[in-house]
Scaffold this active site. Structure first.
Site, mmCIF file in Angstrom:
data_model
loop_
_atom_site.group_PDB
_atom_site.id
_atom_site.type_symbol
_atom_site.label_atom_id
_atom_site.label_comp_id
_atom_site.label_asym_id
_atom_site.label_seq_id
_atom_site.Cartn_x
_atom_site.Cartn_y
_atom_site.Cartn_z
ATOM 1 N N ILE A 56 6.523 -4.111 7.811
ATOM 2 C CA ILE A 56 7.274 -3.050 7.124
ATOM 3 C C ILE A 56 6.370 -1.951 6.593
ATOM 4 C CG2 ILE A 56 9.285 -4.439 6.513
ATOM 5 C CD1 ILE A 56 8.027 -4.977 3.825
ATOM 6 N N THR A 81 -2.015 -3.889 7.375
ATOM 7 C CA THR A 81 -0.614 -3.965 7.778
ATOM 8 C C THR A 81 0.128 -4.764 6.719
ATOM 9 O OG1 THR A 81 -1.197 -3.903 10.121
ATOM 10 C CG2 THR A 81 0.992 -4.713 9.572
ATOM 11 N N VAL A 82 1.325 -4.338 6.366
ATOM 12 C CA VAL A 82 2.115 -5.011 5.340
ATOM 13 C C VAL A 82 3.296 -5.712 6.000
ATOM 14 C CG1 VAL A 82 3.352 -4.748 3.160
ATOM 15 C CG2 VAL A 82 1.452 -3.229 3.691
ATOM 16 N N PHE A 120 -6.236 0.556 7.683
ATOM 17 C CA PHE A 120 -7.013 -0.622 7.360
ATOM 18 C C PHE A 120 -6.157 -1.866 7.145
ATOM 19 C CE2 PHE A 120 -9.325 3.061 5.665
ATOM 20 C CZ PHE A 120 -10.493 2.961 6.401
ATOM 21 N N LYS A 138 2.261 0.063 7.595
ATOM 22 C CA LYS A 138 1.034 0.026 8.387
ATOM 23 C C LYS A 138 0.157 1.209 8.023
ATOM 24 C CE LYS A 138 -0.531 -0.571 13.178
ATOM 25 N NZ LYS A 138 -0.779 -1.992 13.285
ATOM 26 N N GLY A 139 -1.115 0.949 7.853
ATOM 27 C CA GLY A 139 -2.104 1.986 7.609
ATOM 28 C C GLY A 139 -3.301 1.768 8.505
ATOM 29 N N ASP A 165 -4.627 7.870 -7.540
ATOM 30 C CA ASP A 165 -3.809 8.133 -6.349
ATOM 31 C C ASP A 165 -2.332 7.968 -6.679
ATOM 32 O OD1 ASP A 165 -3.341 8.876 -3.747
ATOM 33 O OD2 ASP A 165 -3.640 6.877 -2.905
#
Length: 834
Positions: A64, A71-72, A69, A66-67, A204
């Protein structure tokens, strides 16, 4: 930094909130191979469920987020059957000490964070390939997703439907209801006060890092959980502490981090800063909640800083937003350019809007039909694969609504020439007519390297990549490798002249689509008048754009760049109407492409591999340089097509009387359709540019960060840095235009969303494929009719566009596309040999 995708995966469950059983040294019970298989799966949800993969006691569910570095995943804790979010960070991606340090700090901070409005770290596991952070699962996604997609979610999400019924937005406003704004502000300030007491600065804070959970079930549960705000409303939590630092009030930092749109000006100026930088970000988030968009926008952080400085602390609010005066005053006190003039933390925490009591209506929202384990994006159901081909068939029939036949077909050539032309176009692209439809039918079976079937998810990935792209470009530039640091034959007065031209073009188009100038403007053309330019097929519009930008595609010498652009522009003006000329002037990219290809590598371009093979180059640095140049040109070709879509949506300056007739606007359905096409094309552009930056980043790490790295040649370093700086500028401009199109798409989505809307990736693949074939066909016609203008450029561009989709195809389709590339390349070689 560990980027998370929007909406990030987390949901607080009542039981999980009280466990917080952190086990830092525990190891996952499954092998790394199992998770890798899930990560690379085209459909992580199905594969994970079928293979019953686990991380410890957690059953892996769908991806659900993704970046770059991490993944979630949405996972299930098998001990209590509650949903959790697992952020799996790739060890292989953390190749520098700084990235590992960021992760270690994030874990350390999260372990000590036990606050109702901060995402909790429930568990921590690691394997030889991954770090797994088990966190609260927030099923309502993030604040950014909620603000932008609420008009779609109100139809399908029971809680949001009930919420917006009770607290509707002001009429004509894209912001949230005042009650919701104050509720979320109260919860955000509570979390910030907790961080401040621990001398922590987040660095951030942005809507994407503010996650939402469904309301608690009772007022007593709200009190017991020590939440603040109104008990019947959703719960907000701060997430993503990858940039956070322990920073006492007397300390200063100087690291560039965070999302530029919400970044304090002192950070943008590369100056030392303190915790007050978070207050600027809070002001920017608060402004977006009330208005529906960030207070300042720009293509890159330099332009963003200029826009902030130009505002001179004068923050304007649209009248439609109906922002109350106390809220305006608070936002303005937070968005002070000079941090010493900015409101202090104590003043912020004691502001009357935060300390006053909110009136609970003690009426819970409708939650009986809500599945608390279902992620928010799953409430917007995707199109069934079986319906996609039907959509494209219907779209063919309805194309006449927007597009008329190509002007090329109205040629005055003799009948004999017509016959030859038809034969030549068939020879040029001897592909079955249903090949494009086969792409649509087989889209669900593509061997995609990443799950980019959802344009919304892809948008968030590329948005978060902007921070990494700019950081790497800054690092290379500041390391003395920049073109400014050494003399170069290409950096002369002519380049400066070209740069001035590019800057002028950028200012012109920016002023146009932001409506920043109204003096001397003409009234917006009516829809019937604008249909003239819109009726041009994408192929014809793109071909025209390529002609205008040919000097940049080929990297012509700077001695002739300015004159060539002027000559092309004059020729274009003489052959088209004023309306068309103004329309297509916005297609010209504002960046200067003189750093790109000086050679075409035609010998290897006809046999592209799945990894953009470049043939045998002895020097590794030269291989990197050639690969960067090729990917940059492929991205540039796709970007040209995206700019065509952008030019069709870009608003005209308002009329002198400030009045626009609603009947003269494009129909919402057409705006939504063109915007969606442009969004997909820009996402494809950004993914290619991001891929090039990954290659450059790996090269930079091996050559400079590594202890025993061999230094590259001086010239190669400069050339690679030039490309990196070009990629950075193109990335930022494309992302800004993508955001503009998304705003248009989201605004019209409520009136236009249909169940049979095609899959985003399928739509992009088809658009690029059709445009590439169209360019090749029309170029063959021009060549046959002895019209040699831009023949070489057009053929190469069609090849680049086909290369852009090559990797995403399954093997049978890939071989067909390779054959087309070989045919086009053969015609190109024949033309160049004449």
């Amino acid at each position: 930094m560990i980027p998370q995708s929007n909406p990030t995966a987390q949901r607080r469950s009542g039981d999980a909130q009280n466990t917080n059983n952190v086990a830092p040294n525990s190891v996952a019970t499954t092998t790394d191979t199992a998770l890798t298989a899930s990560t690379q799966s085209g459909s992580s949800s199905n594969n994970a469920n079928k293979k019953l993969e686990y991380i410890g006691v957690y059953k892996i569910g769908p991806e659900i987020g993704k970046g770059s570095f991490a993944t979630v995943y949405k996972c299930i804790d098998t001990t209590n059957n509650k949903a959790v979010a697992i952020k799996s960070v790739y060890r292989s991606k953390l190749k520098s000490k700084k990235l590992l340090e960021n992760l270690e700090i994030e874990i350390q901070i999260l372990k000590s964070m036990k606050h109702p409005h901060i995402v909790g770290l429930l568990d921590y596991k690691q394997t030889t390939s991954y770090f797994h952070l088990v966190m609260d699962y927030c099923s309502m996604g993030d604040l950014s997703y909620f603000i932008r997609r609420r008009n779609n979610l109100v139809k399908s999400h029971p809680v949001i439907s009930s919420l917006l019924h009770c607290y509707p937005s002001p009429e004509g406003s894209h912001g949230l209801n005042e009650v919701l704004v104050l509720h979320f502000l109260r919860q955000l300030s509570s979390a910030l006060q907790f961080l401040r007491d621990k001398s922590l600065v987040h660095r951030d804070i942005k809507p994407q890092n503010l996650l939402l959970c469904p309301p608690v079930h009772s007022k007593q549960e709200f009190i017991d959980g020590e939440f603040v705000g109104m008990w019947e409303l959703p719960i907000l939590k701060i997430a993503d502490f990858g940039f956070a630092r322990f920073l006492p009030s007397t300390s200063m930092a100087e690291t560039l981090c965070g999302s530029p749109l919400y970044m304090a000006p002192e950070i943008l100026r590369y100056e030392k800063y303190n915790a007050k930088a978070d207050l600027w970000s809070v002001g920017a988030v608060l402004y977006e909640m009330t208005v529906g968009k960030p207070p300042f926008k720009a293509g890159n952080h330099i332009e963003l800083l200029k826009n902030i400085e130009k505002a001179n602390d004068k923050i304007k609010f649209p009248s439609a937003a109906q922002v109350p005066e106390p809220l305006k005053q608070l936002i303005r006190s937070l968005l002070k350019y000079n941090p010493t003039e900015r409101i202090s933390f104590n003043e912020f925490f004691n502001d009357s809007l935060i300390t006053c009591d909110l009136d609970d209506n003690d009426q819970p929202l409708e939650t009986s039909q809500m599945d608390e384990n279902l992620f928010i994006s799953e409430y917007i159901s995707p199109i069934a694969p079986a319906e996609r081909s039907q959509f494209f068939k219907e779209q063919k029939k309805n194309d006449s609504v927007v597009r008329s036949p190509s002007p090329t077909t109205a040629t005055t050539a003799t009948p004999r020439q017509d016959n030859v032309v038809q034969q030549m176009t068939k020879i040029t692209s001897p592909v079955p007519d249903d090949f494009a439809l086969s792409i649509a039918r087989n889209s669900s079976e593509f061997n995609l390297k990443k799950d980019d079937m959802n344009l919304e998810k892809d948008y968030v990935v590329v948005e978060k990549r902007a921070v990494e792209v700019n950081a790497l470009a800054d690092e290379l530039a500041h390391a003395g490798a920049g073109a400014d640091a050494i003399p170069n034959s290409r950096k002369n007065s002519d380049v400066d002249q070209t740069n001035r031209l590019a800057s002028s073009q950028q200012q012109t188009e920016t002023a146009s689509y932001r409506r920043s100038s109204s003096s001397g403007s003409q009234k917006r053309p009516s829809f019937s008048e604008r249909r003239i330019s819109l009726s041009l097929s994408p192929t014809n519009a793109l071909t025209k754009a390529i002609g205008l930008a040919s000097n940049r595609l080929f990297g012509l010498t700077t001695n002739s760049s300015h004159s060539n652009v002027s000559a092309i522009a004059e020729d274009d003006d003489s052959s088209t109407s004023n309306n068309d000329a103004s329309s297509f002037s916005t297609v010209i990219p504002s960046t200067n492409n003189h750093v790109l290809l000086q050679k075409l590598n035609l010998a290897t371009i006809g046999e592209p591999g799945t990894e953009f093979d470049l043939g045998s180059v002895s020097n590794l640095d030269e291989q990197i340089l050639d690969k960067l140049e090729l990917i940059a040109n492929i991205a540039n070709a796709v970007n040209l097509y995206a700019d065509v879509k952008f030019s069709q949506i870009i608003p005209s300056p308002p009329s002198s009387d400030g009045i626009e007739d609603d009947t003269e606007m494009l129909p919402p359905k057409i705006i939504h359709m063109i915007s969606q096409e442009g969004i997909g094309l820009y996402i494809k552009t950004l993914s290619l540019l991001g891929r090039a930056m990954d290659i450059a980043g790996q090269w930079w790490f091996e050559k400079y960060d590594a202890v025993h790295g061999e230094r590259p040649s001086f010239e190669t370093t400069v050339r690679i840095n030039q490309i990196v700086q070009w990629i950075r500028e193109k990335y930022n401009i494309s992302l800004e235009r993508l955001e503009f199109l998304k705003s248009k798409s989201d605004f019209t989505a409520e009136e236009t969303i249909e169940d049979n809307e095609p899959n985003g990736t399928t739509r992009v693949q088809q658009a690029i494929f059709a445009a590439a074939l169209g360019i090749a066909r029309e170029t063959a016609l021009k060549e046959l009719l002895r019209n040699s203008t831009d023949i070489e450029c057009s053929y190469v561009t069609s090849i680049y566009m086909l290369l852009a989709i090559l990797e995403d195809l399954e093997e049978s389709d890939r071989q067909e596309v390779k054959k087309i590339i070989e045919k086009i390349n053969s015609r190109l070689k024949n033309f160049m040999g004449k």
